[in-house]
Enzyme design. Structure first.
Site, PDB file in Angstrom:
ATOM      1  N   ASN A  11       0.883  -1.175   0.000  1.00 31.99           N
ATOM      2  CA  ASN A  11       0.000   0.000   0.000  1.00 31.99           C
ATOM      3  C   ASN A  11       0.919   1.222   0.000  1.00 31.99           C
ATOM      4  O   ASN A  11       1.477   1.596   1.028  1.00 31.99           O
ATOM      5  CB  ASN A  11      -0.862  -0.044   1.260  1.00 31.99           C
ATOM      6  CG  ASN A  11      -2.131   0.765   1.185  1.00 31.99           C
ATOM      7  OD1 ASN A  11      -2.801   0.920   2.196  1.00 31.99           O
ATOM      8  ND2 ASN A  11      -2.501   1.287   0.033  1.00 31.99           N
ATOM      9  N   CYS A  71      -5.604   5.529   7.786  1.00 33.86           N
ATOM     10  CA  CYS A  71      -5.044   4.459   6.964  1.00 33.86           C
ATOM     11  C   CYS A  71      -4.039   3.706   7.813  1.00 33.86           C
ATOM     12  O   CYS A  71      -3.033   4.288   8.254  1.00 33.86           O
ATOM     13  CB  CYS A  71      -4.383   5.010   5.703  1.00 33.86           C
ATOM     14  SG  CYS A  71      -3.546   3.735   4.728  1.00 33.86           S
ATOM     15  N   HIS A 163     -16.292   0.379   6.577  1.00 32.94           N
ATOM     16  CA  HIS A 163     -15.929  -0.853   5.888  1.00 32.94           C
ATOM     17  C   HIS A 163     -17.128  -1.785   5.836  1.00 32.94           C
ATOM     18  O   HIS A 163     -17.913  -1.859   6.783  1.00 32.94           O
ATOM     19  CB  HIS A 163     -14.783  -1.572   6.609  1.00 32.94           C
ATOM     20  CG  HIS A 163     -13.503  -0.820   6.585  1.00 32.94           C
ATOM     21  ND1 HIS A 163     -12.562  -0.967   5.595  1.00 32.94           N
ATOM     22  CD2 HIS A 163     -13.011   0.124   7.432  1.00 32.94           C
ATOM     23  CE1 HIS A 163     -11.541  -0.159   5.829  1.00 32.94           C
ATOM     24  NE2 HIS A 163     -11.795   0.512   6.939  1.00 32.94           N
ATOM     25  N   GLU A 213     -10.753  -0.138  -2.136  1.00 39.03           N
ATOM     26  CA  GLU A 213     -10.723   1.015  -1.253  1.00 39.03           C
ATOM     27  C   GLU A 213     -11.526   2.178  -1.816  1.00 39.03           C
ATOM     28  O   GLU A 213     -11.432   2.509  -3.013  1.00 39.03           O
ATOM     29  CB  GLU A 213      -9.280   1.464  -1.005  1.00 39.03           C
ATOM     30  CG  GLU A 213      -8.507   0.534  -0.084  1.00 39.03           C
ATOM     31  CD  GLU A 213      -7.332   1.223   0.572  1.00 39.03           C
ATOM     32  OE1 GLU A 213      -7.540   2.269   1.220  1.00 39.03           O
ATOM     33  OE2 GLU A 213      -6.214   0.711   0.439  1.00 39.03           O
ATOM     34  N   CYS A 222      -4.808  -2.917   2.927  1.00 36.32           N
ATOM     35  CA  CYS A 222      -5.517  -1.851   3.634  1.00 36.32           C
ATOM     36  C   CYS A 222      -5.504  -2.204   5.116  1.00 36.32           C
ATOM     37  O   CYS A 222      -6.091  -3.217   5.517  1.00 36.32           O
ATOM     38  CB  CYS A 222      -6.957  -1.715   3.123  1.00 36.32           C
ATOM     39  SG  CYS A 222      -7.961  -0.529   4.046  1.00 36.32           S
ATOM     40  N   GLY A 223      -4.832  -1.382   5.916  1.00 40.13           N
ATOM     41  CA  GLY A 223      -4.697  -1.679   7.331  1.00 40.13           C
ATOM     42  C   GLY A 223      -6.022  -1.626   8.080  1.00 40.13           C
ATOM     43  O   GLY A 223      -6.361  -2.560   8.826  1.00 40.13           O
ATOM     44  N   GLY A 225      -8.900  -1.862   6.771  1.00 43.07           N
ATOM     45  CA  GLY A 225      -9.750  -2.905   6.208  1.00 43.07           C
ATOM     46  C   GLY A 225      -9.424  -4.279   6.760  1.00 43.07           C
ATOM     47  O   GLY A 225     -10.314  -5.111   6.962  1.00 43.07           O
TER      48      GLY A 225
END
Length: 278
Positions: A11, A71, A163, A213, A222-223, A225
């Protein structure tokens, strides 16, 4: 403008040290420099700034110019940046974000270089109105949405940003994330759009996940996520409240939703790519 490119599990973002640099119109700048053909190329722009309430402040903008609250991969890179460059050389850091102050533990090697970080991501938000998502009850574990004639069941969680997580039966590696992700991101149930996670269960402590995203499309990781996916798995009785390994396209993250304080902790790498000037 001087910049640094960094990545966490693939990412990748462009980081600007706003302790030294000043810039205007970050929304437009994010769109310009994120372009992988005519710009530098990234998933977005991150500003590392002074803070009155924490060690530093992070602002992040997606590749479409929209500003996001948090993020998880970017905040690890922010921690590595300020630690390795002696801006804030502390093993325990606090970073101000639009999703509140996050606390990070630095795991450095024998040369005092930050390699991995453990981030206290806070408690997941499961109240529908606060995610936000339009649903009849909370927690939202059975939101049924349809696209292209196929029905999916979503669990919705906020980790500072919204999310929607769905667990699929087929291998996620061959799933058409773009086809379905772009539809669900802007579904009418999500007033601020949503990040969409498609997850495959390998075992109770091992998941595979791909993410669409909000404002960026599919990314390698995605952290927030990944944290939301583990929270969704726990809410549905798929995973226990102990460390869970999540395989992403760009690497692995270890996520634990602790029962002691109700917070989710994310451990993962952050890597320097290069410095530049534009």
């Amino acid at each position: 403008m001087r910049f640094t490119k960094m990545q966490g599990c693939g990412n990748d973002y462009i980081y600007v040290n706003c302790f030294e640099e000043s810039l205007t119109s970050p929304q437009q700048l994010a769109k310009t420099i994120s372009d992988r053909h005519f710009g530098i190329g990234s998933d977005g722009l991150v500003l590392i700034m002074p803070s009155e309430t924490a060690d530093c402040r992070m602002r992040m903008f997606n590749s479409d110019g929209s500003e996001s609250e948090m993020c998880g991969n970017a905040i690890r890179c922010v921690a590595k940046y300020v630690y390795d460059r002696d801006i804030i050389h502390k093993r325990q850091l606090s970073v101000e974000t639009l999703a509140g102050i996050k606390y990070i533990s630095i795991n450095a090697d024998d040369n005092d270089i930050a390699r991995t970080m453990t981030v206290d991501m806070g408690a997941p938000v499961t109240e529908a109105a606060n995610i936000p998502v339009f649903a009849d009850r909370s927690p939202v574990t059975d939101l049924k949405l349809t696209a292209f004639g196929r029905e999916f069941t979503f669990t919705c969680v906020s980790m500072g940003n919204p999310h929607a997580v769905t667990f699929i039966e087929e291998p996620v590696s061959s799933f058409d994330v773009e086809k379905f992700g772009k539809v669900f991101e802007v579904y009418g149930h999500f007033p601020r759009r949503s990040n969409i996670e498609f997850a495959e269960v390998i075992s109770p402590t091992h998941l595979k996940m791909r993410v669409w995203e909000r404002g960026a499309g599919e990314t390698l990781a995605c952290g927030t996520g990944t944290c939301a996916t583990v929270a969704a798995a726990c809410l549905n009785g798929i995973c226990p409240r102990e460390p869970v390994t999540v395989d992403l396209l760009g690497g692995q993250l270890i996520i634990e939703w602790k029962e002691t304080d109700g917070h989710i902790y994310m451990t993962g790498p952050a890597e320097f790519v290069f410095d530049g000037e534009i």
